[in-house]
Write a protein that holds these residues in place. Structure first.
Motif, PDB file in Angstrom:
ATOM      1  N   ASN A  18       8.153  39.450  -6.330  1.00 40.49           N
ATOM      2  CA  ASN A  18       8.073  39.057  -5.003  1.00 40.49           C
ATOM      3  C   ASN A  18       9.217  39.867  -4.116  1.00 40.49           C
ATOM      4  O   ASN A  18       9.084  40.468  -3.040  1.00 40.49           O
ATOM      5  N   TRP A  19      10.347  40.335  -4.723  1.00 43.14           N
ATOM      6  CA  TRP A  19      11.217  40.923  -4.062  1.00 43.14           C
ATOM      7  C   TRP A  19      11.022  42.484  -3.929  1.00 43.14           C
ATOM      8  O   TRP A  19      11.625  43.198  -3.060  1.00 43.14           O
ATOM      9  N   GLY A  20      10.041  42.790  -4.516  1.00 43.25           N
ATOM     10  CA  GLY A  20       9.534  44.426  -4.385  1.00 43.25           C
ATOM     11  C   GLY A  20       8.513  44.450  -3.451  1.00 43.25           C
ATOM     12  O   GLY A  20       7.929  45.533  -2.981  1.00 43.25           O
ATOM     13  N   ILE A  21       8.016  43.315  -2.922  1.00 49.44           N
ATOM     14  CA  ILE A  21       7.210  43.522  -1.524  1.00 49.44           C
ATOM     15  C   ILE A  21       7.672  43.663  -0.336  1.00 49.44           C
ATOM     16  O   ILE A  21       8.763  42.883   0.092  1.00 49.44           O
ATOM     17  N   PRO A  22       7.306  44.933   0.314  1.00 48.47           N
ATOM     18  CA  PRO A  22       8.125  45.129   1.678  1.00 48.47           C
ATOM     19  C   PRO A  22       7.808  44.068   2.762  1.00 48.47           C
ATOM     20  O   PRO A  22       6.828  43.485   2.769  1.00 48.47           O
ATOM     21  N   LEU A  23       8.759  43.927   3.366  1.00 49.24           N
ATOM     22  CA  LEU A  23       8.728  43.196   4.731  1.00 49.24           C
ATOM     23  C   LEU A  23       8.254  44.012   5.946  1.00 49.24           C
ATOM     24  O   LEU A  23       9.090  44.986   6.330  1.00 49.24           O
ATOM     25  N   ARG A  24       7.319  43.641   6.466  1.00 51.67           N
ATOM     26  CA  ARG A  24       6.702  44.197   7.600  1.00 51.67           C
ATOM     27  C   ARG A  24       6.721  43.559   8.955  1.00 51.67           C
ATOM     28  O   ARG A  24       5.821  42.389   9.242  1.00 51.67           O
ATOM     29  N   ASP A  25       7.412  43.904   9.959  1.00 50.49           N
ATOM     30  CA  ASP A  25       7.373  43.387  11.307  1.00 50.49           C
ATOM     31  C   ASP A  25       7.091  42.129  11.410  1.00 50.49           C
ATOM     32  O   ASP A  25       6.063  41.506  12.033  1.00 50.49           O
ATOM     33  N   VAL A  26       8.162  41.088  11.093  1.00 50.29           N
ATOM     34  CA  VAL A  26       8.113  39.904  11.247  1.00 50.29           C
ATOM     35  C   VAL A  26       9.233  39.608  12.265  1.00 50.29           C
ATOM     36  O   VAL A  26      10.218  40.193  12.401  1.00 50.29           O
ATOM     37  N   LYS A  27       9.158  38.352  12.715  1.00 51.97           N
ATOM     38  CA  LYS A  27      10.188  37.880  13.665  1.00 51.97           C
ATOM     39  C   LYS A  27      11.322  37.536  13.032  1.00 51.97           C
ATOM     40  O   LYS A  27      11.295  36.634  11.825  1.00 51.97           O
ATOM     41  N   LEU A  28      12.472  37.883  13.377  1.00 52.37           N
ATOM     42  CA  LEU A  28      13.572  37.514  12.692  1.00 52.37           C
ATOM     43  C   LEU A  28      14.006  36.160  12.775  1.00 52.37           C
ATOM     44  O   LEU A  28      14.596  35.226  11.573  1.00 52.37           O
ATOM     45  N   SER A  29      13.767  35.317  13.666  1.00 56.99           N
ATOM     46  CA  SER A  29      14.031  33.925  13.993  1.00 56.99           C
ATOM     47  C   SER A  29      13.198  33.220  12.774  1.00 56.99           C
ATOM     48  O   SER A  29      13.732  32.292  12.446  1.00 56.99           O
ATOM     49  N   ASP A  30      12.143  33.799  12.274  1.00 55.18           N
ATOM     50  CA  ASP A  30      11.483  33.011  11.118  1.00 55.18           C
ATOM     51  C   ASP A  30      12.427  32.982   9.875  1.00 55.18           C
ATOM     52  O   ASP A  30      12.377  31.597   9.362  1.00 55.18           O
ATOM     53  N   PHE A  31      13.274  34.049   9.433  1.00 58.93           N
ATOM     54  CA  PHE A  31      14.016  33.998   8.445  1.00 58.93           C
ATOM     55  C   PHE A  31      15.373  33.251   8.643  1.00 58.93           C
ATOM     56  O   PHE A  31      15.750  32.500   7.565  1.00 58.93           O
ATOM     57  N   LEU A  32      15.834  33.448   9.854  1.00 60.75           N
ATOM     58  CA  LEU A  32      17.120  32.720  10.090  1.00 60.75           C
ATOM     59  C   LEU A  32      16.967  31.255  10.125  1.00 60.75           C
ATOM     60  O   LEU A  32      17.877  30.528   9.643  1.00 60.75           O
ATOM     61  N   LEU A  43      11.367  42.625  12.522  1.00 62.09           N
ATOM     62  CA  LEU A  43      12.310  43.183  11.461  1.00 62.09           C
ATOM     63  C   LEU A  43      11.695  43.531  10.234  1.00 62.09           C
ATOM     64  O   LEU A  43      10.396  43.158   9.916  1.00 62.09           O
ATOM     65  N   SER A  44      11.676  44.734   9.613  1.00 59.01           N
ATOM     66  CA  SER A  44      10.995  44.844   8.717  1.00 59.01           C
ATOM     67  C   SER A  44      12.122  45.615   7.552  1.00 59.01           C
ATOM     68  O   SER A  44      13.429  46.141   7.780  1.00 59.01           O
ATOM     69  N   GLY A  45      11.676  45.582   6.109  1.00 52.86           N
ATOM     70  CA  GLY A  45      12.585  45.873   5.273  1.00 52.86           C
ATOM     71  C   GLY A  45      12.012  46.177   3.981  1.00 52.86           C
ATOM     72  O   GLY A  45      10.856  45.929   3.676  1.00 52.86           O
TER      73      GLY A  45
END
Length: 322
Positions: A87-101, A118-120
């Motif tokens: 799972n850590w190898g799956i890129p993060l693409r244009d999600v709302k930062l508030s969801d992760f905070l 946020l993307s990462g």
């Protein structure tokens, strides 16, 4: 109608002209004050947005901590194995930062109303050749690491003295630092990032070619075979050629090799794996994040170390716009 004397008419004209000048002056001053106030508000707003964006970009670290902690628990992959297939190898693409905070229970900041995308991407720092392995008092270990680094430099078509220049420069810089003596103007600073190898006199073009395949970590680490490229495998596994490296990666099962014995079975009998140079797990990861907030686009790269469920940020740097 009685005609006014010319002197009176001149006085009235002068008074009217003076009044017009005063009105013009007051209007100009008022306009200037309004503009300055507007400008101050704009600057303050821009500074506030910039500060907020600088804080929000740290959400990439929060996201990485969540993912890497879950991976340590064995979620989404094999226990005690690290592979980009997880799972850590799956890129993060244009999600709302508030969801992760909001998802991070350790984060007490109020993230309501934050509209930031946020993307990462998390990458395995131990999938590359760690130049820190070249710094040691063990002559036999240095010789083995130097041979591997020379193989990598040869595969990349770099000048023949590149490997030796890096090894000598790194050991000289760290020896001076460890001795505690005052550095001379000719003593290079110990580099902490690959691009700082210019301090050792390495050609920028050589550094550009090396960057995708090498890393400078705080401590010596083995290369994770599950994350390494063929070029890096040829460098760290003595006797391995490019064709065998390609076959080794093609034979890699989903989720990665789970033991070194499984890897050894894929290699010619004459090649023996060294557990000090290769592994199937990793403790160091890089996080590349991008934040789009208001009119700002920020990019940041962080190096983190994972020990069990604890993920510590070792280094963070702001990257220039693409």
């Amino acid at each position: 109608m009685t005609k006014l004397p010319s002197s009176v008419r001149r006085q009235r004209g002068a008074a009217l002209l003076m009044a017009m000048l005063i009105v013009t002056l007051v209007t100009t001053l008022a306009a200037g004050m309004v503009w300055q106030q507007w400008r101050a508000i704009e600057v303050e707003g821009a500074e506030r947005a910039r500060s907020q964006a600088s804080w929000l970009i740290e959400g990439t670290t929060d996201w990485a901590r969540l993912i890497l902690r879950e991976d340590s628990r064995g979620s989404g992959g094999k226990a005690n194995v690290d592979s980009p297939d997880e799972n850590w190898g799956i890129p993060l693409r244009d999600v709302k930062l508030s969801d992760f905070l909001a998802a991070d229970k350790n984060n007490v900041a109020d993230s309501s109303g934050i509209e930031a995308l946020l993307s990462g991407q998390i990458t395995d720092a131990q999938g590359r050749f760690n130049l820190r392995n070249l710094i040691t008092d063990d002559e036999q270990a240095v010789a083995a690491q130097l041979r591997g680094f020379k193989r990598l430099c040869d595969a990349l078509g770099l000048p023949g003295d590149t490997a030796l220049k890096v090894v000598e420069g790194l050991n000289h810089a760290h020896a001076e630092q460890d001795s505690g003596t005052s550095a001379t103007p000719d003593t290079p600073l110990p580099p902490h990032r690959v691009e700082q190898l210019t301090w050792l006199g390495v050609d920028p073009e050589a550094i550009k070619r090396l960057t995708p395949f090498v890393v400078l970590l705080p401590t010596a680490t083995p290369v994770n075979i599950n994350s390494a490229s063929p070029e890096v495998l040829v460098a760290v596994i003595e006797g391995l050629d490019r064709g065998s490296a390609d076959r080794l990666l093609r034979a890699r099962p989903a989720g990665g090799y789970d033991t070194l014995d499984a890897i050894q079975k894929q290699l010619p009998e004459k090649i023996k794996l060294n557990p000090q140079q290769v592994s199937i797990t990793s403790t160091h990861f890089e996080i590349n994040g991008e934040l789009r907030y208001d009119q700002y686009v920020l990019r940041e790269r962080s190096l983190v170390q994972r020990r069990g469920l604890e993920v510590t940020v070792l280094r963070r740097e702001r990257l220039p716009p693409e």
